[in-house]
Design a protein around this motif. Structure first.
Motif, mmCIF file in Angstrom:
data_model
loop_
_atom_site.group_PDB
_atom_site.id
_atom_site.type_symbol
_atom_site.label_atom_id
_atom_site.label_comp_id
_atom_site.label_asym_id
_atom_site.label_seq_id
_atom_site.Cartn_x
_atom_site.Cartn_y
_atom_site.Cartn_z
ATOM 1 N N GLU A 46 36.185 29.899 39.815
ATOM 2 C CA GLU A 46 37.617 29.608 39.780
ATOM 3 C C GLU A 46 38.358 30.929 39.880
ATOM 4 O OE1 GLU A 46 38.208 26.848 36.160
ATOM 5 O OE2 GLU A 46 36.219 27.747 36.028
ATOM 6 N N VAL A 47 39.405 30.942 40.641
ATOM 7 C CA VAL A 47 40.135 32.194 40.786
ATOM 8 C C VAL A 47 41.621 31.894 40.921
ATOM 9 C CG1 VAL A 47 39.941 32.302 43.304
ATOM 10 C CG2 VAL A 47 40.086 34.426 41.989
ATOM 11 N N LEU B 280 44.223 27.685 38.311
ATOM 12 C CA LEU B 280 43.131 28.324 39.022
ATOM 13 C C LEU B 280 42.652 27.396 40.130
ATOM 14 C CD1 LEU B 280 41.154 29.796 36.007
ATOM 15 C CD2 LEU B 280 42.682 30.992 37.568
ATOM 16 N N HIS B 281 42.042 28.022 41.124
ATOM 17 C CA HIS B 281 41.538 27.265 42.256
ATOM 18 C C HIS B 281 40.019 27.370 42.228
ATOM 19 C CE1 HIS B 281 42.886 25.466 46.142
ATOM 20 N NE2 HIS B 281 41.581 25.545 46.331
ATOM 21 N N ALA B 282 39.333 26.256 42.442
ATOM 22 C CA ALA B 282 37.870 26.264 42.372
ATOM 23 C C ALA B 282 37.247 26.226 43.771
ATOM 24 C CB ALA B 282 37.366 25.082 41.560
ATOM 25 N N TRP B 283 36.184 26.954 43.907
ATOM 26 C CA TRP B 283 35.444 27.030 45.167
ATOM 27 C C TRP B 283 33.974 26.830 44.901
ATOM 28 C CZ3 TRP B 283 37.857 27.835 49.764
ATOM 29 C CH2 TRP B 283 39.183 28.261 49.696
ATOM 30 N N GLY B 284 33.357 26.083 45.791
ATOM 31 C CA GLY B 284 31.910 26.093 45.863
ATOM 32 C C GLY B 284 31.543 26.982 47.031
ATOM 33 N N VAL B 285 30.612 27.877 46.805
ATOM 34 C CA VAL B 285 30.254 28.806 47.879
ATOM 35 C C VAL B 285 28.741 28.883 47.976
ATOM 36 C CG1 VAL B 285 30.570 30.734 46.276
ATOM 37 C CG2 VAL B 285 30.486 31.191 48.714
ATOM 38 N N MET B 286 28.254 28.938 49.211
ATOM 39 C CA MET B 286 26.797 29.075 49.376
ATOM 40 C C MET B 286 26.491 29.946 50.588
ATOM 41 S SD MET B 286 25.701 25.277 50.753
ATOM 42 C CE MET B 286 26.614 24.461 52.068
ATOM 43 N N VAL C 189 33.549 25.996 50.186
ATOM 44 C CA VAL C 189 33.994 24.611 50.168
ATOM 45 C C VAL C 189 35.040 24.484 49.065
ATOM 46 C CG1 VAL C 189 33.266 22.211 49.923
ATOM 47 C CG2 VAL C 189 31.710 23.882 50.952
ATOM 48 N N ASP C 190 36.224 24.057 49.494
ATOM 49 C CA ASP C 190 37.359 23.993 48.585
ATOM 50 C C ASP C 190 37.134 22.868 47.567
ATOM 51 O OD1 ASP C 190 39.834 23.983 47.413
ATOM 52 O OD2 ASP C 190 40.927 24.035 49.315
ATOM 53 N N LEU C 191 37.159 23.193 46.299
ATOM 54 C CA LEU C 191 37.034 22.162 45.262
ATOM 55 C C LEU C 191 38.379 21.882 44.604
ATOM 56 C CD1 LEU C 191 33.655 23.325 43.637
ATOM 57 C CD2 LEU C 191 33.980 21.636 45.439
ATOM 58 N N GLY C 192 39.454 22.470 45.160
ATOM 59 C CA GLY C 192 40.803 22.135 44.723
ATOM 60 C C GLY C 192 41.283 22.887 43.492
ATOM 61 N N GLU C 193 42.548 22.589 43.118
ATOM 62 C CA GLU C 193 43.129 23.195 41.914
ATOM 63 C C GLU C 193 42.405 22.623 40.691
ATOM 64 O OE1 GLU C 193 45.681 25.512 41.798
ATOM 65 O OE2 GLU C 193 45.590 25.533 43.999
ATOM 66 N N VAL C 194 42.235 23.486 39.734
ATOM 67 C CA VAL C 194 41.542 23.054 38.527
ATOM 68 C C VAL C 194 42.585 22.656 37.476
ATOM 69 C CG1 VAL C 194 39.879 23.727 36.763
ATOM 70 C CG2 VAL C 194 39.727 24.690 39.068
ATOM 71 N N ALA C 195 42.416 21.487 36.920
ATOM 72 C CA ALA C 195 43.354 21.008 35.905
ATOM 73 C C ALA C 195 43.328 21.943 34.690
ATOM 74 C CB ALA C 195 42.984 19.595 35.472
ATOM 75 N N ALA C 196 44.451 22.078 34.029
ATOM 76 C CA ALA C 196 44.571 22.986 32.887
ATOM 77 C C ALA C 196 43.556 22.630 31.804
ATOM 78 C CB ALA C 196 45.989 22.922 32.322
ATOM 79 N N ASP C 197 43.225 21.351 31.701
ATOM 80 C CA ASP C 197 42.287 20.923 30.650
ATOM 81 C C ASP C 197 40.843 20.783 31.155
ATOM 82 O OD1 ASP C 197 42.589 18.803 32.317
ATOM 83 O OD2 ASP C 197 43.072 17.333 30.752
ATOM 84 N N ASP C 198 40.560 21.415 32.292
ATOM 85 C CA ASP C 198 39.225 21.285 32.889
ATOM 86 C C ASP C 198 38.162 21.958 32.024
ATOM 87 O OD1 ASP C 198 37.545 20.675 35.447
ATOM 88 O OD2 ASP C 198 37.132 22.788 35.025
ATOM 89 N N ALA C 199 38.529 23.038 31.396
ATOM 90 C CA ALA C 199 37.634 23.753 30.469
ATOM 91 C C ALA C 199 36.296 24.105 31.101
ATOM 92 C CB ALA C 199 37.415 22.922 29.190
ATOM 93 N N GLY C 200 36.327 24.515 32.374
ATOM 94 C CA GLY C 200 35.100 24.981 33.015
ATOM 95 C C GLY C 200 34.222 23.879 33.567
ATOM 96 N N HIS D 143 42.225 37.201 43.499
ATOM 97 C CA HIS D 143 42.886 36.311 44.452
ATOM 98 C C HIS D 143 41.817 35.498 45.137
ATOM 99 C CE1 HIS D 143 41.411 39.247 47.313
ATOM 100 N NE2 HIS D 143 41.757 40.138 46.387
ATOM 101 N N SER D 144 42.180 34.700 46.119
ATOM 102 C CA SER D 144 41.189 33.850 46.773
ATOM 103 C C SER D 144 40.308 34.683 47.683
ATOM 104 C CB SER D 144 41.886 32.773 47.603
ATOM 105 O OG SER D 144 42.123 33.233 48.908
ATOM 106 N N ALA D 145 39.220 34.081 48.114
ATOM 107 C CA ALA D 145 38.338 34.769 49.062
ATOM 108 C C ALA D 145 38.754 34.486 50.492
ATOM 109 C CB ALA D 145 36.897 34.298 48.838
ATOM 110 N N LYS D 146 39.782 33.678 50.661
ATOM 111 C CA LYS D 146 40.072 33.142 51.989
ATOM 112 C C LYS D 146 40.472 34.185 53.007
ATOM 113 C CE LYS D 146 40.845 28.290 51.362
ATOM 114 N NZ LYS D 146 41.704 27.286 50.735
#
Lengths: 629, 629
Positions: B318-319, B226-232, B272-283, B352-355
């Motif tokens: 995350e999406v 999953l890919h994480a985004w911060g959005v405001m 704001v791109d927060l990058g790929e989320v590691a499989a063990d990120d657990a939120g 999918h992404s918001a991009k």
């Protein structure tokens, strides 16, 4: 549309936040008001909608009827009116539901068989492209609804007070609320009961039989002879091929019809000429029945037939060309010794035929002209003498209207064989198109119209005429936009600074002007803007560069064009523009490459054109109309 | 806008007369409905607004939330969506309050000083002029408000039922209302209480975690990562010069920002791109604070700074790129043996992404695609097998979307120095503009998409793609209008008859076609139009002549193009058009001078292109999708 700068707006941004007198607006008509408007027709409603924008001003508008207008009355909307609607925010919406006139057809007796009518000519409605706005037909009721919505969504949350009739007024000079108005309730348990409402100013927009007019000793002067019309809003099936086109139809019998297709694709209005009314008619013509009107219409349309299926409204009325000599309560001999307290507008001042479709339009411009001035005086931004300009400016316009309408209605009533040239009618229509479109008005010099010494700096913005919009590029977001469409009916003065040739950030006359305007003690910005308001509270100052937008570095534009506004001090990015390639406003509006300042009044009329260096003249102009803050 | 034909409409013509189930609509959710929609997002609301137009169909839309959406969520509106809004009557109104994208800027690390970003390129948003409609940004909440207004003004007077959560469903094949849906109240004194609502059809538009999807055994398949985004949604003061322009910003540090200016002139959204989320990120990524997002944004924008003054909404999410393999409850092995009863749409089917700003748009097309089909089947006009086309058509579109978004978001996340060509990003943006604008969708042959044997008769109307509007002249009132903008979301089929060369009234292939269509026993008009309705109840049949409007004698046009409608039998004059001089639709859309028939579906997609003589094929096409009346 600009919003969110006071925080996030989740719902319809057209609904402004309530403020000032709108925070706790009483449902009941109060005993004291700033402005009392009598009559909810077009003149009264536009004035009310304009005054509703000022949170500190209590305006009420009373109406004899129990509720909104449902049917009938005027329907012609000239382009100048649509331009005005744009300033009130509903041009697009009303255009979407209106009928749009793009051509007019002229029908005349067939030379070979005079008992039949034939299409003799078509005329394109706006061949010169006078305006980017359309020429519309829509019922007056919907125009009034639109103004009512603007009022209700304004900070003052204004609503008309229905069920009050004007009975009379007294002016006590010197009192804080000098005009004591007697009103009577027209409905409900209190019907007939009188009460007094005291106002600082009163506007009589109460129609051709205006009681406010009578109360200030004005009369309508003009034709003795009246002209009678049968008019109907009808749904019909017909073989007349131009039923969806505006037509002037002249028949062999001398009868004539003005056909106006209406909004919605089916309805049309038909004005059937019933001729001049004899002096001894005593209203007999008004007993003409709907059946007689329909029969007359069928005679004129021969060989075509009109099978009327439904009539929404019909009327027979008589009208003459009549005009008052003044639009306020100041007698000629008093002028200059006191300022007016009571005004009249619209049909109360001028009546004429419906043939040129002008009435509602001129009436709205009356109301618009007056209301921003009342707002400026009541807010303490302008001296009371500003109010003298209302009668001075609008009486002339009304006179021109009467003259135009006389010529046009005489032509339309002339039998084709009596015309000097068979195409005289359509030629007149095309040649004079700017007048009925509403753009011929040109105010003469006064405290709010400067001299034409520097007109050469921007020949396409004639001083005294309404600002002719043009497309430009908004630099911050690269949107092509109409410069004039950003002009809202908010009582502010627009100052357009057209730059000289150097780019943003370079030494230039524009940069020198911006520095003076932003910081010189003599600058109108410093003199007339309240310290506690936004920097653009009085002057909306915009710049237009000669370069395309890619070549305008917004970070190098003088800050006076990027003011910080609202509680968060956010930058307003919608004041910096660039010429559009291929559609250069400098070329299209004859603006000097040395730059120019164009000052536009709150009602969209060009007040002054000056070179960038003429800062003294600019300051002097505003000292004449604005008070120190 | 057409109205008044059932009698005079005094108030807002956008408010249709209540009819059918709208005459006595219960406030409370009934026990039995025709269609139950779960979720008031874009997919659900457009479907509800479409179904609200059918007076005989009871549709209810339930929402877990207690009221309307206030903030956040999607904001990108592609031109295809604005075109769709036009069919629902609110394109102009939402355009007026939206931000309009005309250019996109690309910022990259400065080669000379990589710690700083510089503007590397600008790309015009729609250089090819793909659509006459703009590319907009406006909060999803306002789009939903607009659909809610359409629903409320529709004959059925529909309103969402807030405060109901979907708990599960059972399908009992053969019952009149085969889908038993368990709902639970989410608020009020009855919170938690379950009830059953029985529906003929159910649409799950309940988002990425769709419970309706789960109930029909569908799953989202796709990326594991999953890919994480911060959005405001923020109000800020900044020296970044392109704050009012859409920007893709790539920094030296590898971080990137997608900046979307928003409606109102001040607000912007920043992803704001927060990058790929590691499989063990657990939120864990979701605990990123607003302050961290703002700090990250400032790092990326260096040397510019962002002084955030107010944040209306922010989120970390995350999406992944995920997709369902079917959009209804029919398993692959069942297809053809039964028709679907339960459907899913929007985020329930594809995430999918918001991009690329696609989500809301594709979701609305899902809902639009399905709703007219449900309407046609429930009204008994079309066979149930029509419903099979929904999943078949929309699953492919979703797949294309996921593929496009993967490519675009990968490109945007690639460090500039790793790109094959430094301008790869902006070139991709410009080259693929038709896709994100929403116009690449091309449905393949089915019972509602004909073959391309006769595509040569009108090459500019590709079969399976949406009808590309063009301007023409409306003969009756000489108005230049956009042919396609007259297409309302009313469930009707459009049949455009482009005439051959002879003038109206002359012997021609067009005249022969009109005679066949109006009177032949095999004509779709006679076969599929109910005897008790208006002649244009099922088919909206228009003609476009090759001549300019002055040369089209409307009295000689075949009557099938001038139907008598409504209780008064009034003629509808808005079906007869002429080519505009200098803007000839025949030339611009590659229409054969021998004429052509273009059939357009209720959702604006071209279903068939045929020569005028191909009457058998035309009849056969409609026999496939419409039942005898």
């Amino acid at each position: 549309m600009q919003f969110h700068h006071h925080g996030y707006v989740s719902t319809d941004p057209r609904i402004q936040e309530a403020a000032g007198v709108g925070l706790d607006r009483p449902d009941e008509l109060p005993d004291e008001v700033d402005v009392l408007i009598v009559g909810t027709g077009p003149a009264g409603m536009i004035a009310a909608a304009q005054l509703a924008q000022f949170p500190g001003i209590t305006t009420r508008i009373v109406e004899r009827r129990a509720g909104r207008l449902a049917i009938g009355q005027a329907d012609g909307i000239q382009a100048r009116s649509v331009e005005t609607f744009q300033a009130f925010g509903f041009a697009d919406r009303i255009t979407a539901e209106a009928y749009r006139i793009t051509e007019m057809a002229f029908w005349k007796p067939d030379a070979a068989e005079p008992a039949n009518i034939v299409r003799a000519a078509r005329a394109v409605d706006d061949p010169a492209g006078i305006s980017e706005f359309p020429h519309l037909i829509v019922n007056q009721a919907r125009v009034l609804d639109s103004f009512a919505e603007v009022m209700a969504n304004a900070p003052t949350r204004m609503r008309p007070d229905f069920g009050y009739e004007f009975r009379g007024l007294d002016v006590v000079q010197g009192a804080e609320h000098p005009v004591a108005v007697t009103l009577a309730r027209t409905e409900g348990p209190l019907a007939g009961e009188e009460r007094i409402v005291r106002a600082k100013y009163v506007l009589g927009a109460d129609g051709a039989r205006s009681a406010v007019r009578a109360s200030i000793g004005c009369t309508l002067a003009g034709d003795q002879a009246l002209h009678a019309w049968g008019v109907m809003d009808a749904l019909a099936v017909t073989d007349f091929p131009d039923i969806r086109t505006k037509c002037a139809i002249q028949s062999h019998s001398g009868g004539n019809i003005l056909l106006i297709p209406r909004e919605g694709g089916h309805l049309f209005r038909m004005y059937v000429d019933l001729g001049e009314v004899a002096a001894d008619d005593a209203g007999a013509v008004r007993s003409t029945s709907l059946e007689q009107i329909i029969a007359r219409a069928n005679e004129i349309l021969h060989p075509y037939t009109l099978d009327v299926r439904n009539v929404a409204w019909h009327s027979v009325y008589e009208v003459g060309h009549r005009l008052t000599d003044r639009f306020d309560d100041v007698l000629p001999e008093e002028r200059g010794t006191r300022t007016p307290r009571v005004f009249i507008a619209g049909d109360a001042c001028h009546t004429h035929s419906a043939k040129a479709g002008q009435g509602m339009n001129v009436s709205m411009q009356d109301g618009f002209n007056l209301a921003w001035k009342l707002g400026a005086v009541l807010e303490g931004r302008s001296p009371e003498r500003l109010l003298d300009t209302y009668s001075a400016e609008r009486q002339v316009v009304a006179k021109d209207l009467i003259d135009f309408d006389k010529e046009w209605s005489t032509l339309m009533a002339t039998r084709p064989e009596d015309l000097a040239d068979p195409s005289e009618l359509e030629e007149f229509y095309t040649r004079t198109a700017e007048f009925p479109a509403g753009f011929m008005t040109q105010y003469t010099p006064s405290i709010i119209i400067g001299g034409d010494e520097h007109q050469a700096s921007a020949t396409g913005f004639p001083i005294g005429k309404r600002f002719t919009s043009a497309r430009v590029s908004r630099v911050a977001d690269t949107n092509p936009v109409h410069l004039g469409h950003h002009h809202r009916a908010d009582g502010r003065w627009r100052v357009y600074a057209f730059a000289d040739a150097p780019a943003a950030g370079e030494a230039s006359a524009l940069a020198a002007w911006a520095e003076w305007f932003a910081g010189d003690p003599a600058s109108p910005l410093l003199l007339h803007t309240p310290a506690d308001g936004d920097p653009d509270a009085v002057f909306d100052v915009k710049v237009v560069y000669q370069q395309p937008h890619e070549d305008v570095a917004i970070e190098r534009v003088p800050r006076v064009f990027l003011p910080n506004v609202g509680p968060f001090g956010l930058v307003d990015y919608e004041k910096v523009y660039a010429a559009l390639p291929g559609e250069d406003v400098f070329e299209d509006r004859g603006i000097s490459r040395a730059g120019a300042i164009v000052v536009v009044r709150p009602d969209q009329y060009v007040a002054a054109v000056l070179p960038l260096a003429a800062t003294d003249e600019l300051a002097a102009f505003f000292r004449g109309v604005l008070l120190p803050a």
